[in-house]
Each structure stands twice: as structure tokens, then as C-alpha cells.
Enzyme design. Structure first.
Site, PDB file in Angstrom:
ATOM      1  CE  LYS A  75      -3.768   2.147   2.624  1.00  0.00           C
ATOM      2  NZ  LYS A  75      -4.688   2.031   3.766  1.00  0.00           N
ATOM      3  CB  SER A 150      -7.852   4.242   3.056  1.00  0.00           C
ATOM      4  OG  SER A 150      -7.088   3.538   3.999  1.00  0.00           O
ATOM      5  CB  SER A 174      -8.498   1.451   5.879  1.00  0.00           C
ATOM      6  OG  SER A 174      -9.205   2.662   6.003  1.00  0.00           O
TER       7      SER A 174
END
Lengths: 483, 475, 95
Positions: A75, A150, A174
């Protein structure tokens, strides 16, 4: 090959059925093929190939670990040395990190191959991956739907088989929410289990990094590498890391599962509820007992979270000022102009909303009413979890109120977006670990089941998830077009 | 109208740790810009603070020295504001739970002892430096200093005049150096003083509005700045105005304070506990360990010196000005077995002068306790005269030899052999009949002439007492 | 509970956050919505509850006082917007 699980790929590499270089090239090709998902912000083919060659050497001379040679993606919130680390923001669009996050170092030591950096909501603020400066990510199951956020890029990448696994971070859901919306497995570890050093901070007392994978076994392998005490992180907990795969096959006979009634009230889509009910039946067949419990303070989790997280983030994001790195506005006339325009131009709307909210909550006269009050509610919620987990082994519930919504549907209604975090947020406030695992489909869109455990019970959670995945197939479905 | 002045001091001491309070970067003064600013100090995305144990120990030992409460539970808080020398956009400091609580420091002014309260002392990180050299209209920022540990010591508003303020500042300065927690170098910014000054009509219980004076880096300036500010405030009030609560800078060139124009409205610092750090827990065992390390403090040492060595106030003040010098004196006294006065005189006199001239501290003295003791021993047992001793001292300073070696090599042994002295004296008397005549006819001052001649003839090695005795007999 | 444009601008200044004039009303609206959410917190009495800053009941770990960081100025300043003579440059700071 791209459809094999991480565990299978690892065996294949060990057996020399294929090389890491071959495997890496395969994934790089797939990434290139499926750019429409917009899952990746940065792809690192040269770096990946170089790593793959070294990995093949290790595999040849017997010094390989389980993750050696396995293509993964990070990420874009984890600092990766000399590789762009954007956090999904214009503010860091040009930021080449000068150091590695501890988590990244761990993957490097294990010999994993980094394919690239994954798209995400800007500074991890969002539940749909629509706030990213680099554009929205599409859900592989329906290209007009959001993948969640997210860690939307991470979930989409694993779901579409564009990486063998991905890392995510979870501050209010998330990891779990995008995992649920994309039909994959995601685990948010106990707060302090995984080092936050090098993981760009959103809300320091809530953030945790964790694995996003095809299944629980893979998650166990990845968590094994990610977890561990880090002296560079004061909030890192010095507790031994168990063997997360050792107990995967333990029987679930006698397992007590608590279902908080507060999770099954208004707001939960009835089809999602029905899908979960089927999952609970499955658990009964595995020998578990379903017990109704109550957690009365859960409903206060959203207001408390939306004070604490913005408050912490408003201070965490003050360092982005155009002075030492990142975006700087053109021709600032004075210092104030440098700050206000660099930050005004560098941050998106959602980030600004949360900074404003956090600044307000901490300002003179409001600290007691908002911030302090929220921290007290946090303690009440934490105590609810402790009490519940004293009487049951695991708590289960939904991850999201419905399946993935449409891109553009909720982005202009921030409050509606916040309310969809209802099932995941309390977990971060308490700091307990939780997972999301695929539990079925509604109108062709994935539904996730949430498992919540006691502090440092990740091995138990993985076992509970794994046993379910031995008797169900939801985690093996592939979105159309990505076979 | 009779006015009373009320003064409180906030003193920032840079703790002399090797590394920063929250990172492993070096704290040494004078490095090239930004060569001692690591990722944590620069506030890069993703970095985290970890607390330096030495900073904690230093804060605790200070607290114990001022008999303060040591907080068993203390918390770091973020103080939020924007300034280019503050990389994270917040300073990690302490707000509601400082590590050191209420204590006190006794000062002496004009012979009177007064107790000044210390409200609290807390740990925080220092900011970087703005260099205002013109970089085409821009300011340069050096972050080497960012993250250096500071102990902010806040006094109660107990001081009533500039003299008391200076006395308190001096006392604190001495204390932190004694404890070895701060080098007290005001030129380098290790010891910085802000003064909060207000006035009120004598007898009024309520405090007047105070102004904060920053940028004071010497004892002299503190006194001037405070006195000037008091005058200014009185003038403002007496002409019908109101004192504004503000920050003022002291300009030492103009000897005046002026308002800091550029500082905006009262800052809302939005303090909240830093979520990257956990509460600092200090238990009894930790406290006991540090208490055992507490050295003899200046006041106690001064009293003991008076009682044990019977030295005069001035000598005591000089000898106890630093722990190192006091220890040096006691070592010399012990090793040489000589009278305290003799030891004190040589240390406060010749040795201090030589050190000052060479710009050295006692710790770098070329003459250590051992060698100075050797010198004093030989003065004491009459081997050399006081005058010759000064010669030997010079040679001790320049070489690594012992006193005995120098005496032997240079042939400096004092001559006390009566016969030899008589012979020389008789010779000089014979050679100087005029002067003998003058002396014998009442010119007592001539005596010194003869002493000088004898000493010259004997190259200063004659035992002065013997010379005097024999001269008196022969003249 | 609603915020005025003036309040929004004040907060934005505290946070040194540039917001477009035309967006102020929208931000005021969003923030007011969030504040309405916050009023739910007053539903429960928390007078005797200790605030919780961290999930873990842990003490701060202490680090040995040792220099462990070397000089990496070049690498750090390679990514800086404006540097000269080893210094970070900003518009002149008036003192």
C-alpha cells in the site's frame, strides 16, 4: 498460476516448478493488462526483476523463506526507499522516500518481490478509494463500483490476482472493509503488533498495518513476516510472535461465538444479513455455539472516532508544509503564503475536512467537550469488548452495511460515508484484532464476515477463519475477466 | 504611588545528553548545518519518537536536587504551531503531567536567604535555528538543534526585584552544572532565560498584567532588561495606559525591550497527549537509584568547606564554583597533607590565573592534583621557598616532570646552611659600606636592599627566614 | 450545531490550510454535520470514566543515550524543494 494462493506459489517455487523471475514477469504482465482497475500508483518492474533474480538464488541454495520469490505489493502508505511513496496525495506525488518502513525491511529480508505501490484513499482517509489524487480504483467484481477504502488498491489487486498478496492499513476499517467489498481476506492485527515505523501516520493511536490475501493461510504466512516488536516504534508491543500457521487446523468444537445485537439492527441490508446467517449456520456445523451478546456503547464509536482520528491527523499532517519535502506552491510571497498554499493545493477535500475537524476539536474551549469526551467513550467501548470477550471466544458480525456502492454515489455525502464504518470502527478504538473473510455474494457482489478476537489472538482468529474456508468456497471465486 | 515588582523566570536548559531526546542523532554544538538532523528530527513522513533514558535521569536528578515531587506518571503532549524551525508543526513537550513538580531554590541577596518556589520542570524538544543571512531574500533553516533535550524550569512569581532574579538565575546555573546535566554555556544557547515581569501597587494582592521578555542570554542583561521593563510598565500605567500581555525582546545594544511585531495573536497551541509516546512511569526503585547518585550540592559543600577547612568566604566561593574545582582542592589537600589555606591560595591564585590565561577548565589542567600536591609538600617542608616555588610551578605547567625532579635538575633546593648564608652576607656587607652606613643611621628601608642582594647572590635559593635572621644580626 | 464561515476561516488559519472562498460554505456545512454527530456523545455520562489515550496499558520504553544516526544530509536534501549551503530555504522570517 496467478490464481494459485500464496502458499501454493511458495511450494511451487520451492519445488522449482517455476522460478521467481517467471512468476514476477507473469504478475507484471497482468498488472499491465489490467490498468483499468487503477490499483497501482507505481509499478517497479526493474526493482522487482532484480529482487526476483536474487530470490531464485536463495531458492537454489536452500536459504529461502516462505515468502522468498513471492510477488507482493505495498500500500502506498509504507515508505519504500528510493521509490515513490505518495500516500495517494498530490502532497507527496514527488516524494521518493529516503528510507524503508520497518515492515518493508521485513519483507525484503524475507526475500519477497515488490511489484509496486498500491493506490489508496488520500492519507488513508476514506472508505471508497475515491479520494486518491491518482484517481478512483475500480472493484474487479463490478468496474462501476468502489473497491472500498482506504486500502482499495490493495484489495482490488489481490482480488484481481495482480499480486500474490498485498499490505494494507486499518484505522477505522481500511483493511477489512475493502477486503469485504472485493471478496478477499484481510486482517487488522492487535494495536502494537505490527510496527508503525515508516507507515505514514493518519491517526497514531488507531493505525495498524496488516495482510490482505486470498485466504487465512496466506494471511498467516504474511502476518508472520509483518509482526514483531520494533524498538523504533514506542507503541510497538514486545510480545513474542507465535507460529501463526501452527494452530490453523484446530477443531472449532465448543467455540463460543458472540453476536452483538447492536450489529444486527437497522441499517444492515437484509440480503447481507441473510448471507451472514448462512455463515453462522456453517459455524454451527463446525461445532460452534452462537450466543447473543450486547455491547451497549458501540453506537458511540462513530462520533468518538470522528473526533479522535481527525484530532490526531490534524497534528500528524502539520509536517507537510513545503519546506523539507513534498509539494511546494509556486512563488510563495511570505511564510504564511508558503504554508497555506502548499497545504491548500497539496491536500484534497476529505483530508482538509478532517484537518479542520481535528483542529476545531482540539482548540481552546472545545478540548473537554470533544477530545476528552471521545477518549472516555473509547474506554467504555474498550471495556465492552473486554467484557464480551470474557464470555465468548470470538465476536462476529458484518463488515459493511451493504455490498459495494457505485463510484460517485457517496463521495459528496461525507456523513453518509462515515456512517458506513459502523461495524468496523469500534475495533480500532479498542485496539483488538479483527478479520474480514468472504462469506458469500449478493447480486454477484461479495459479502464479508467479520471476526473479532481478544488482544493478541490473531492465531485463534486465523484458525477460526481457516476452518470456515476448508468447508466453503467463497474465497476461491474469481471476478469475471480476471480468470 | 509605591510600586512592587513581581518576577517569574522560565529557564530552558539544554540537557547534555549525547543524543537527541527522541532520536539517535548527535547533539554536539557547532556541526555543519543539517548534518545532525536525522529522519526523526526532520519530521519525515512515517517516523516516530523514542525517549532517551538519560534525559529522564537528568530531569529526575534535578527534581531531587530542588526537593521537588517526581511525578510517578508523566505524559508528553503536542504543542501545535507553525514555524520553519519546527519540522513536525508541533513541539513534543509536557503539559498536564510534567515530570518534576513543585520544588524550591534558596537564594542569598545582601546577606538574606530567600526561598524561591519552582512550580514545575518538564522535558521537551528544542527547535532548529533560523539563520537570517540573506539567501536572496530567503531565510535558511538549520535543524541540527531540533530534538535536543530541554528541561524547562518554571519558577513561581516569587522574585521582587532584578537582583533576586539574577541570584535565582545564578543559583540555578550553578546547580545544573553541579549536577552535570547542563554545561550552562549561555553564548551557545545551553541556558536560556525568559522573564515574566509585572508591577502592582504595593499592598495589592492581585498581580498586574505581565509581559514576557525573551532573548536574554547573560546575567548582566537579565538585570538590565528587568529594570528597564519595570520602568517602562510604571511609565505606561502612570500615564493612564494599560500594560499589554505580550512577548517583548530585549535589545542589549539599545538597552530596551520592544514588542515582537511579527508574532501573531495569542497562539492556540491545542495541546493533547502525544499518541506516539506512552506515559513515562517512574517507580520507587528508579528514584532510589538516582537519589543515590545525587552529588553534594553547592550549599552543603560551602557549609562543609567552612566548617572543615576554615577558609574565608571568597576562597570558598571560588573553590566551590564548580564541582570539579572543589574536588581538585580536596584531593590536593588530602594528598599533600598541607594546610587548607596553603592549598586554597595556590589553587585560587597561581593555578586559576594560569588556567584562565590558557582558556582551560580545571579538568584540562596540565598540573594534576598529584603534581600540585608535590609542589605544596616541598614548600611546606622547607625544601624550597615560596618564591622559588613559583618558578617550579612554571616548569610544572610546561613539563610532565614531578616537583622533586625539577628541583633536582635545576638545583633549586633552598639553602638553609647557616654558614653559607653568613659568608655571603658578610661579603655583601663588606662590598656595600654606603648602604650599611645608611641602614645603621636609621634608614630601615635599606634592609630590603640587602635582602635583595643576598637573594641575587644566592640565586633566590636562600631560606628567607634564615637570611632575615642573620642579616639582622650582622648589620 | 452549525459553524459560521468566519469560524471555518479561523480554524483554517490555525491549520495553515488554504481553502477556496467558494468552498467555505460547503466546509462549514460538512463540519456542522460532523458536529451534529458528536452530540450523540453526550448521551452517556462519563463523569467517572478515565480517558483512554492508548489501547495498551503500557509504559514508555526508554532508549540508551547513544549516537546511532550518521550524517545523511545529502540523501535527505536531495528531495527538498529548496536548499542552499546545506540549509532549507523559506521566505524570510521576520523577527
Amino acid at each position: 498460476m496467478h490464481n494459485k494462493t500464496l502458499a501454493e506459489l511458495s511450494l511451487g517455487l520451492q519445488a522449482k516448478t517455476y522460478s521467481s523471475v517467471e512468476l514476477t514477469q507473469l504478475f507484471l504482465d497482468r498488472i499491465n493488462q489490467h490498468q483499468q482497475l487503477n490499483a497501482y500508483i507505481t509499478v517497479t518492474p526493474e526493482l522487482a526483476m532484480a529482487q526476483a533474480k536474487v530470490a531464485d538464488q536463495r531458492l537454489a541454495n536452500g536459504t529461502a523463506d516462505l515468502l522468498t520469490g513471492i510477488p507482493i505489493a505495498q500500500k502506498d502508505i509504507f515508505c519504500t526507499q528510493d521509490v515513490m511513496t505518495t500516500c495517494g496525495s498530490k502532497m507527496l506525488a514527488n516524494f521518493s522516500a529516503p528510507y524503508n518502513a520497518t515492515v518493508v525491511d521485513k519483507f525484503n529480508q524475507a526475500g519477497a518481490i515488490m511489484l509496486g505501490k498500491l493506490n489508496m484513499d488520500e492519507f488513508a482517509m476514506g472508505s471508497s478509494n475515491e479520494t486518491s489524487y491518482f484517481g478512483a480504483v475500480r472493484n474487479p467484481w463490478n468496474l462501476n463500483s468502489v473497491p472500498g477504502g482506504s486500502s482499495g488498491g490493495s484489495a482490488a489487486a489481490v482480488s484481481a490476482r495482480l499480486a500474490a498478496c498485498a499490505t494494507g492499513t486499518d484505522t477505522g476499517g481500511s483493511i477489512r472493509q475493502p477486503a469485504a467489498l472485493c471478496g478477499i481476506t484481510g486482517l487488522k492485527p492487535t494495536y502494537g503488533r505490527v510496527s508503525r515505523y515508516g507507515m505514514i501516520a493518519y491517526a497514531s493511536s488507531l493505525d495498524q498495518g496488516g495482510p490482505m490475501t486470498r485466504n487465512a493461510e496466506d494471511a498467516a504466512i504474511v502476518l508472520q513476516t509483518m509482526a514483531g516488536f520494533d524498538e523504533k516504534d514506542s507503541t510497538s508491543v514486545d510480545v513474542p510472535v507465535p507460529d501463526y500457521r501452527a494452530g490453523l487446523n484446530k477443531s472449532l468444537a465448543g467455540l463460543k461465538i458472540g453476536l452483538p445485537k447492536e450489529f444486527f439492527g437497522e441499517g444492515l441490508d437484509e440480503n447481507v444479513a441473510a448471507t451472514l446467517a448462512t455463515a453462522f449456520d456453517e459455524y454451527r456445523r463446525l461445532g460452534a455455539e452462537i450466543i447473543d451478546i450486547t455491547m451497549p456503547n458501540l453506537k458511540l464509536a462513530i462520533p468518538a472516532y470522528y473526533v479522535i482520528a481527525p484530532a490526531e491527523c490534524s497534528a500528524n499532517l502539520s509536517r507537510f508544509d513545503g519546506v523539507r519535502y513534498g509539494y511546494r506552491c509556486e512563488n510563495p510571497v511570505d511564510l504564511t503564503d508558503l504554508y497555506t498554499r502548499s497545504r491548500g493545493e497539496g491536500f484534497g477535500k476529505e483530508v482538509k475536512r478532517r484537518i479542520l475537524m481535528g483542529t476545531y476539536a482540539l482548540s481552546t474551549g472545545y478540548y473537554d467537550a470533544y477530545y476528552l469526551k471521545a477518549q472516555k467513550i473509547r474506554r467504555l467501548i474498550s471495556e465492552d469488548f473486554k467484557a464480551a470477550l470474557a464470555s465468548v471466544d470470538v465476536i462476529m458480525g458484518p463488515v459493511t452495511p451493504s455490498t459495494a456502492f457505485g463510484i460517485g454515489e457517496k463521495i459528496d455525502d461525507p456523513i453518509a460515508m462515515y456512517l458506513s464504518d459502523i461495524y468496523t470502527i469500534a475495533i480500532n478504538l479498542a485496539g483488538v484484532p479483527a478479520m474480514s473473510i468472504p462469506a458469500g455474494f449478493v447480486a454477484g457482489m461479495p459479502v464479508g464476515l467479520q471476526l473479532i478476537g481478544d488482544y493478541f489472538s490473531e492465531d485463534r482468529l486465523l484458525n477460526i477463519a481457516h476452518q470456515y474456508q476448508q468447508v466453503t468456497d467463497w474465497h476461491n471465486f474469481i471476478p469475471t475477466g480476471f480468470e | 504611588m509605591e510600586w512592587e515588582t513581581v518576577i517569574g523566570l522560565e529557564i530552558h536548559t539544554q540537557l547534555s545528553t549525547r543524543s537527541k531526546i527522541f532520536s539517535g542523532a548527535a547533539t554536539a554544538y557547532g556541526a555543519e548545518p543539517n548534518t545532525q538532523a536525522c529522519a526523526v528530527d526532520l519530521g519525515l513522513p512515517g517516523v516516530l519518537p523514542v525517549l532517551n533514558q538519560e534525559a529522564v535521569r537528568m530531569a529526575v536528578i534535578f527534581g531531587m536536587a530542588i526537593e521537588a515531587n517526581i511525578a510517578p506518571y508523566s505524559v508528553f503532549a503536542r504543542k501545535n504551531y507553525f514555524y520553519p524551525d519546527l519540522p513536525k508543526g508541533y513541539q513534543i513537550s509536557q503539559m498536564d503531567h510534567p515530570i518534576v513538580g513543585i520544588g524550591h531554590l534558596d537564594i542569598e541577596v545582601d546577606g538574606e536567604i530567600k526561598r524561591i518556589g519552582v512550580t514545575r520542570a518538564h522535558l521537551e524538544e528544542d527547535a532548529g535555528k533560523s539563520l537570517h543571512e540573506d539567501f536572496h531574500g530567503l531565510t535558511g533553516i538549520d535543524l541540527n538543534r531540533a530534538g535536543t533535550p530541554l528541561l524547562e524550569i518554571v519558577s513561581e512569581p516569587d522574585m521582587r526585584n532584578a537582583k533576586e532574579a539574577v541570584a535565582y538565575m545564578r543559583k540555578l546555573h550553578e546547580l545544573v552544572r553541579y549536577l552535570g546535566i547542563c554545561d550552562g554555556n549561555m553564548q551557545e544557547g545551553s541556558f536560556r532565560c525568559d522573564a515574566n515581569v509585572s508591577v502592582r501597587p504595593k499592598g495589592q494582592a492581585e498581580f498586574g498584567t505581565r509581559a514576557e521578555i525573551k532573548n536574554i542570554n547573560s546575567f548582566k542583561f537579565v538585570e538590565k532588561a528587568i529594570n528597564h521593563e519595570v520602568e517602562r510598565q510604571i511609565a505606561v500605567i502612570e500615564s493612564g495606559g494599560k500594560v499589554v500581555q505580550e512577548t517583548r525582546l530585549y535589545d542589549s545594544v539599545k538597552d530596551e525591550t520592544r514588542s515582537m511585531r511579527s508574532k501573531e495573536e495569542a497562539n492556540d497551541y491545542r495541546y493533547f497527549p502525544d499518541p506516539d509516546l506512552l506515559p513515562v512511569i517512574i517507580d520507587e526503585a528508579f528514584k532510589a537509584k538516582i537519589k543515590a547518585e545525587l552529588p553534594e550540592l553547592p550549599d552543603a559543600k560551602k557549609l562543609r568547606f567552612k566548617a572543615d577547612y576554615h577558609l574565608d568566604e571568597e576562597s570558598i566561593a571560588i573553590l566551590t564554583a564548580s564541582r570539579a574545582l572543589a574536588d581538585y582542592f580536596e584531593a590536593v589537600h588530602k594528598k599533600s597533607g598541607c594546610e587548607a589555606k596553603l592549598c586554597a591560595n595556590w589553587i585560587t591564585g597561581d593555578l586559576s590565573a594560569a588556567l584562565n590565561k590558557a582558556g582551560l577548565e580545571i579538568g584540562s589542567s596540565p598540573i594534576n592534583e598529584e603534581r600540585l600536591s608535590g609542589l605544596l609538600l616541598r614548600i611546606n617542608d622547607g625544601t624550597i621557598s615560596g618564591k622559588i616555588a613559583k618558578q617550579v610551578f612554571e616548569l610544572l605547567w610546561q613539563s610532565a616532570e614531578s616537583t622533586d625532579h625539577i628541583i633536582a635538575e635545576q638545583g633549586l633546593t633552598q639553602i638553609s646552611d647557616t654558614g653559607a648564608i653568613v659568608a655571603i652576607i658578610d661579603k655583601i656587607i663588606a662590598e656595600n659600606p654606603n648602604q650599611v652606613e645608611q641602614y645603621r643611621s636609621g634608614k630601615d628601608k635599606m634592609f630590603a636592599f640587602f635582602v635583595g642582594q643576598v637573594m641575587k647572590a644566592m640565586q633566590g635559593k636562600a631560606n628567607p627566614a634564615e637570611v632575615n635572621k642573620i642579616l639582622k644580626e650582622r648589620l | 450545531m452549525s459553524l459560521t464561515a468566519d469560524e471555518v476561516n479561523k480554524i483554517a488559519h490555525l491549520a495553515r490550510l488554504g481553502i477556496d472562498k467558494q468552498d467555505v460554505a460547503a466546509y462549514a456545512n460538512d463540519l456542522s454535520g460532523m458536529l451534529d454527530l458528536m452530540t450523540r456523545m453526550s448521551e452517556v455520562n462519563t463523569d467517572d470514566v478515565e480517558p483512554m489515550a492508548h489501547p495498551m496499558d503500557q509504559a514508555q520504553r526508554l532508549r540508551v543515550d547513544k549516537v546511532t544516526e550518521l550524517n545523511h544530509r545529502e540523501a535527505f536534501q536531495a528531495i527538498a524543494p529548496q536548499v542552499e549551503a546545506g540549509l532549507y530555504l523559506v521566505p524570510k522570517v521576520i523577527e
